[in-house]
Motif scaffolding. Structure first.
Motif, PDB file in Angstrom:
ATOM      1  N   MET A 240       0.842  -1.201   0.000  1.00  0.00           N
ATOM      2  CA  MET A 240       0.000   0.000   0.000  1.00  0.00           C
ATOM      3  C   MET A 240       0.886   1.263   0.000  1.00  0.00           C
ATOM      4  SD  MET A 240      -3.009   0.977  -0.132  1.00  0.00           S
ATOM      5  CE  MET A 240      -4.181   2.178   0.281  1.00  0.00           C
ATOM      6  N   ARG A 241       1.992   1.201   0.737  1.00  0.00           N
ATOM      7  CA  ARG A 241       2.911   2.330   0.774  1.00  0.00           C
ATOM      8  C   ARG A 241       3.442   2.640  -0.621  1.00  0.00           C
ATOM      9  NH1 ARG A 241       8.289   1.440   4.120  1.00  0.00           N
ATOM     10  NH2 ARG A 241       8.450  -0.141   2.530  1.00  0.00           N
ATOM     11  N   ASP A 242       3.701   1.564  -1.405  1.00  0.00           N
ATOM     12  CA  ASP A 242       4.183   1.731  -2.776  1.00  0.00           C
ATOM     13  C   ASP A 242       3.212   2.574  -3.598  1.00  0.00           C
ATOM     14  OD1 ASP A 242       5.901  -0.171  -1.797  1.00  0.00           O
ATOM     15  OD2 ASP A 242       5.371  -1.711  -3.256  1.00  0.00           O
ATOM     16  N   VAL A 243       1.960   2.180  -3.536  1.00  0.00           N
ATOM     17  CA  VAL A 243       0.931   2.837  -4.345  1.00  0.00           C
ATOM     18  C   VAL A 243       0.803   4.306  -3.955  1.00  0.00           C
ATOM     19  CG1 VAL A 243      -1.525   2.860  -4.909  1.00  0.00           C
ATOM     20  CG2 VAL A 243      -0.313   0.686  -4.738  1.00  0.00           C
ATOM     21  N   ILE A 244       0.775   4.581  -2.668  1.00  0.00           N
ATOM     22  CA  ILE A 244       0.636   5.968  -2.206  1.00  0.00           C
ATOM     23  C   ILE A 244       1.838   6.808  -2.631  1.00  0.00           C
ATOM     24  CG2 ILE A 244       0.554   7.449  -0.158  1.00  0.00           C
ATOM     25  CD1 ILE A 244      -1.077   5.185   1.194  1.00  0.00           C
TER      26      ILE A 244
END
Length: 124
Positions: free
Chosen positions: A1-5
């Motif tokens: 999720m951190r990647d996407v954000i």
């Protein structure tokens, strides 16, 4: 999720900043010559356009998000994924700046999107 954000922030803020600066420069106009006084006049006109300030702020956010991504991931992953800015830029140019994009350019955008997808899927 951190990647996407993180990557969404890089692409959205970076491309949004470029679109805002482009809009500001369309208001400001071009420098008629490269004499220092003419360049200063263009810069002073640009500093009075709110789109310029919004664009610079957004580009700063994208830059710091890029620094964050580079501290977490390999450059061989980060740089190709940020190429999504080309895709976002084409859509932003059409919708925000009312530019016309040729079929050949859309094909290029599609190829970039495919390339980014391949890089992202091979992240493991």
């Amino acid at each position: 999720m951190r990647d996407v954000i993180l990557f969404t922030l890089i692409v959205a803020a970076g491309t949004g900043g470029e679109l805002c600066v482009s809009r500001a420069m369309k208001v400001v106009g071009e420098a008629r010559s490269f004499h220092p006084i003419e360049i200063v006049k263009v810069i002073l006109r640009a500093l009075r356009v709110p789109w310029m300030w919004l664009g610079v702020g957004m580009m700063a956010i994208a830059f710091f998000a890029l620094l964050g991504a580079l501290s977490l991931y390999n450059v061989s992953f980060v740089v190709p994924v940020t190429a999504l800015s080309y895709v976002a830029g084409a859509f932003g140019g059409v919708t925000f700046l009312r530019e016309r994009v040729s079929a050949q350019r859309w094909l290029g955008v599609l190829l970039v999107a495919i390339g980014v997808t391949l890089v992202f899927l091979g992240k493991s």
